[in-house]
Design an enzyme around this catalytic site. Structure first.
Site, mmCIF file in Angstrom:
data_model
loop_
_atom_site.group_PDB
_atom_site.id
_atom_site.type_symbol
_atom_site.label_atom_id
_atom_site.label_comp_id
_atom_site.label_asym_id
_atom_site.label_seq_id
_atom_site.Cartn_x
_atom_site.Cartn_y
_atom_site.Cartn_z
ATOM 1 N N LYS A 27 0.833 -1.210 0.000
ATOM 2 C CA LYS A 27 0.000 0.000 0.000
ATOM 3 C C LYS A 27 0.867 1.259 0.000
ATOM 4 O O LYS A 27 0.613 2.188 -0.765
ATOM 5 C CB LYS A 27 -0.928 -0.036 1.220
ATOM 6 C CG LYS A 27 -1.923 1.097 1.278
ATOM 7 C CD LYS A 27 -3.187 0.694 2.018
ATOM 8 C CE LYS A 27 -3.010 0.614 3.523
ATOM 9 N NZ LYS A 27 -2.838 1.935 4.148
ATOM 10 N N ARG A 32 2.814 5.918 -3.286
ATOM 11 C CA ARG A 32 3.965 6.719 -3.719
ATOM 12 C C ARG A 32 4.193 6.576 -5.224
ATOM 13 O O ARG A 32 4.603 7.539 -5.889
ATOM 14 C CB ARG A 32 5.206 6.296 -2.921
ATOM 15 C CG ARG A 32 5.139 6.784 -1.450
ATOM 16 C CD ARG A 32 6.063 5.984 -0.563
ATOM 17 N NE ARG A 32 6.198 6.501 0.785
ATOM 18 C CZ ARG A 32 5.318 6.302 1.779
ATOM 19 N NH1 ARG A 32 4.194 5.635 1.559
ATOM 20 N NH2 ARG A 32 5.536 6.790 2.991
ATOM 21 N N ASP A 325 1.729 -1.250 11.886
ATOM 22 C CA ASP A 325 0.405 -1.666 11.408
ATOM 23 C C ASP A 325 0.087 -3.118 11.770
ATOM 24 O O ASP A 325 -1.035 -3.584 11.522
ATOM 25 C CB ASP A 325 0.321 -1.498 9.887
ATOM 26 C CG ASP A 325 0.319 -0.023 9.484
ATOM 27 O OD1 ASP A 325 -0.079 0.820 10.306
ATOM 28 O OD2 ASP A 325 0.723 0.280 8.342
ATOM 29 N N LYS A 352 -4.552 5.582 14.700
ATOM 30 C CA LYS A 352 -4.617 4.950 13.367
ATOM 31 C C LYS A 352 -6.072 5.000 12.877
ATOM 32 O O LYS A 352 -6.855 5.801 13.358
ATOM 33 C CB LYS A 352 -4.081 3.520 13.457
ATOM 34 C CG LYS A 352 -2.595 3.465 13.796
ATOM 35 C CD LYS A 352 -1.761 4.070 12.692
ATOM 36 C CE LYS A 352 -0.283 4.052 13.018
ATOM 37 N NZ LYS A 352 0.507 4.759 11.999
ATOM 38 N N ARG A 356 -6.451 1.571 17.921
ATOM 39 C CA ARG A 356 -6.269 0.112 17.775
ATOM 40 C C ARG A 356 -6.008 -0.590 19.103
ATOM 41 O O ARG A 356 -6.200 -1.810 19.185
ATOM 42 C CB ARG A 356 -5.153 -0.186 16.765
ATOM 43 C CG ARG A 356 -5.614 0.107 15.354
ATOM 44 C CD ARG A 356 -4.568 -0.193 14.301
ATOM 45 N NE ARG A 356 -5.179 -0.087 12.980
ATOM 46 C CZ ARG A 356 -4.496 0.084 11.855
ATOM 47 N NH1 ARG A 356 -3.178 0.172 11.879
ATOM 48 N NH2 ARG A 356 -5.136 0.157 10.702
HETATM 49 C C1 S3P Z 1 2.512 4.740 6.221
HETATM 50 C C2 S3P Z 1 3.062 5.079 7.419
HETATM 51 C C3 S3P Z 1 2.512 4.640 8.728
HETATM 52 C C4 S3P Z 1 1.534 3.478 8.556
HETATM 53 C C5 S3P Z 1 0.585 3.710 7.420
HETATM 54 C C6 S3P Z 1 1.335 3.861 6.113
HETATM 55 C C7 S3P Z 1 3.131 5.259 4.990
HETATM 56 O O1 S3P Z 1 1.822 5.722 9.316
HETATM 57 O O2 S3P Z 1 0.812 3.280 9.761
HETATM 58 O O3 S3P Z 1 -0.305 2.600 7.315
HETATM 59 O O4 S3P Z 1 2.813 4.757 3.893
HETATM 60 O O5 S3P Z 1 3.974 6.171 5.093
HETATM 61 P P1 S3P Z 1 2.569 6.811 10.250
HETATM 62 O O6 S3P Z 1 3.484 7.577 9.398
HETATM 63 O O7 S3P Z 1 1.457 7.657 10.787
HETATM 64 O O8 S3P Z 1 3.258 6.008 11.308
#
Ligand code: S3P
Length: 444
Positions: A27, A32, A325, A352, A356
């Protein structure tokens, strides 16, 4: 895309998981890919893109700002970018659905473009804190009008040229880091982010691949990342590796259901993402890496996972950023381990897609799991491999990972675990339940 009708689902004990599963694209890398390709000059090609709702929200927003994005019949995505600095004013509000990553990274992109954009999202996203990106992006010159508590809906106006900053991350967040780096892409001079605790580094790897002038230096204070702005991005051919966060559900499912033996193919094993593999191995999980290789600049392998008795551990808090996550499903593994697992130092879980810590405590306890809740984590007393009671309804709280984690818990429950709404699973893993049926030899 913000409203679903609830999709209730009951999951009860099933036989072993067998066979091979290819997890969908990562994801983080999928978001990106669309954003960076949307800023390149020329056409990029993306294979293995995650076609979940969160990533589709990013695609829609990038289209609304001028990128041309098409999916061909073979499932390859083609993106013709607008060039750094070339994003257009969107004609209407950007609907981010459930996706925090889309929201925070796109806020970064827009911060250094002379455009005004409004962000809206679902009830979950509208509760999440945006102050962590508003603060540094304001220092770069963007202006924000947010809902109370720095939440969505919010409207922002970017500034061009923006002001380069040097910023030390106050929370370990790849989203905040990436938002600043993306703002830095169209900012004259050097934008610097100091990261005291390392977080996922997909932005750094990919921006370099797209030709950005980006350096990473290890310093006594942490990783200093510097990006020189106003560079041109070159289009890329991207292959998105499988998402280790999606693979984690199968790692735990196969570990707790006796007789299981599966291969999870094409799992991204970037060291900033593999905390769950480390933690599960500490608990005694039987995980073997097969066929290690590099895909799209990221380490990838197939993982063979066989059922194994799990033992309780103290989860090292310094693993938190590399498995942030995965805590919900780790809590499920702990519920079947022998002894009391303690997982603390994970207070970020409270902000989140749901809180969670609270959501998993509220889901596991009525299903017969003994636990203790802390501000920054949970302690869980496991059954030592015996089934949990199950039989209780749970609320997924608009959080895909709560729904999938409790589905995994249901596989080891005496009575069914009833999930009030499994719909949010479509944000990150649309085929999850069909795959669960296949691996457990059920007709859907
Ligand atoms: C992500 C960073 C994480 C993660 C999210 C995806 C990312 O969040 O929990 O599911 O793609 O940069 P945080 O940057 O808030 O820790």
């Amino acid at each position: 895309m913000s409203a679903h009708s609830p999709l209730p689902l009951a999951i009860s004990a099933r036989g072993p998981l067998r066979g091979t599963v290819v997890v969908p694209g990562d994801k983080s890398i999928s978001h990106r890919s669309l954003m960076f390709a949307g800023l390149a000059v020329g056409e990029s090609r993306i294979e293995g893109l995650l076609e979940g709702e969160d990533v589709l929200a990013t695609a829609a927003a990038m289209r609304a700002m001028g990128a041309q994005i098409e999916r061909d019949a073979a499932g390859i995505w083609h993106v013709a970018g607008v060039g750094v600095g070339g994003l257009l004013q969107p004609a209407c509000a950007l609907d981010m659905g459930n996706s925090g990553t889309s929201t925070r990274l796109l806020m970064g992109l827009i911060a250094s473009h002379p455009i005004t954009a409004t962000f809206i999202g679902d009830a979950s996203l509208s509760k999440r804190p945006m102050g962590r990106v508003i603060e540094p992006l304001s220092a770069m010159g963007a202006e924000f009008t947010a809902s109370p508590g720095d939440r969505l809906p919010l409207t922002m106006r970017g500034l061009s040229p923006a002001v380069p900053i040097e910023y030390t991350l106050p929370v370990a967040s790849a989203q905040v880091k990436s938002a600043i780096l993306l703002a830095g892409l169209n900012t004259p001079g050097l934008t610097r982010v100091l990261e005291p605790v390392p977080t996922r580094d997909h932005s750094e790897r990919m921006l370099r691949g797209f030709g950005a002038d980006l350096t990473v230096e290890e310093t006594p204070q942490g990783r200093m990342i510097a990006i020189r702005g106003e560079a041109e991005l070159k289009p890329q051919q991207i292959t998105v590796p499988g998402d280790p966060s999606s693979a984690a559900f199968w790692m735990v499912a196969a570990s707790i259901v006796p007789g299981s033996d599966i291969v999870i193919a094409n799992v991204g094993l970037n060291p900033t993402r593999t905390g769950i593999v480390t933690a599960l191995r500490m608990m005694g999980a039987d995980i073997t890496e097969l066929n290690p290789r590099t895909v799209g600049g990221e380490p990838v392998a197939d993982l063979q996972v066989r059922h194994a008795p799990l033992s309780a551990i103290e989860v090292p808090p310094d693993l938190a950023p590399s498995m942030i996550d995965e805590y919900p499903v780790l809590f499920v593994a702990a519920a079947f381990a022998d002894g009391r697992t303690v997982a603390r130092g994970a207070e970020e879980l409270r902000v989140k897609e749901s809180d969670r810590i609270a959501a998993m405590a509220a889901a596991l306890a009525p299903n017969g799991v003994r636990l203790e809740e802390f501000e920054d984590g949970l302690a869980i007393v496991g059954t030592g491999g015996a089934p949990i009671a199950g039989g209780a309804p749970i609320a997924s709280k608009l959080d895909h990972r709560i729904a999938m984690s409790m589905a995994v818990a249901g596989l080891g429950a005496r009575d069914a675990v009833s999930i009030d709404d499994a719909g949010p699973v479509a944000t990150s893993y649309p085929g999850f339940f069909a795959t669960l049926d296949r691996l457990t030899d059920r007709q859907p």
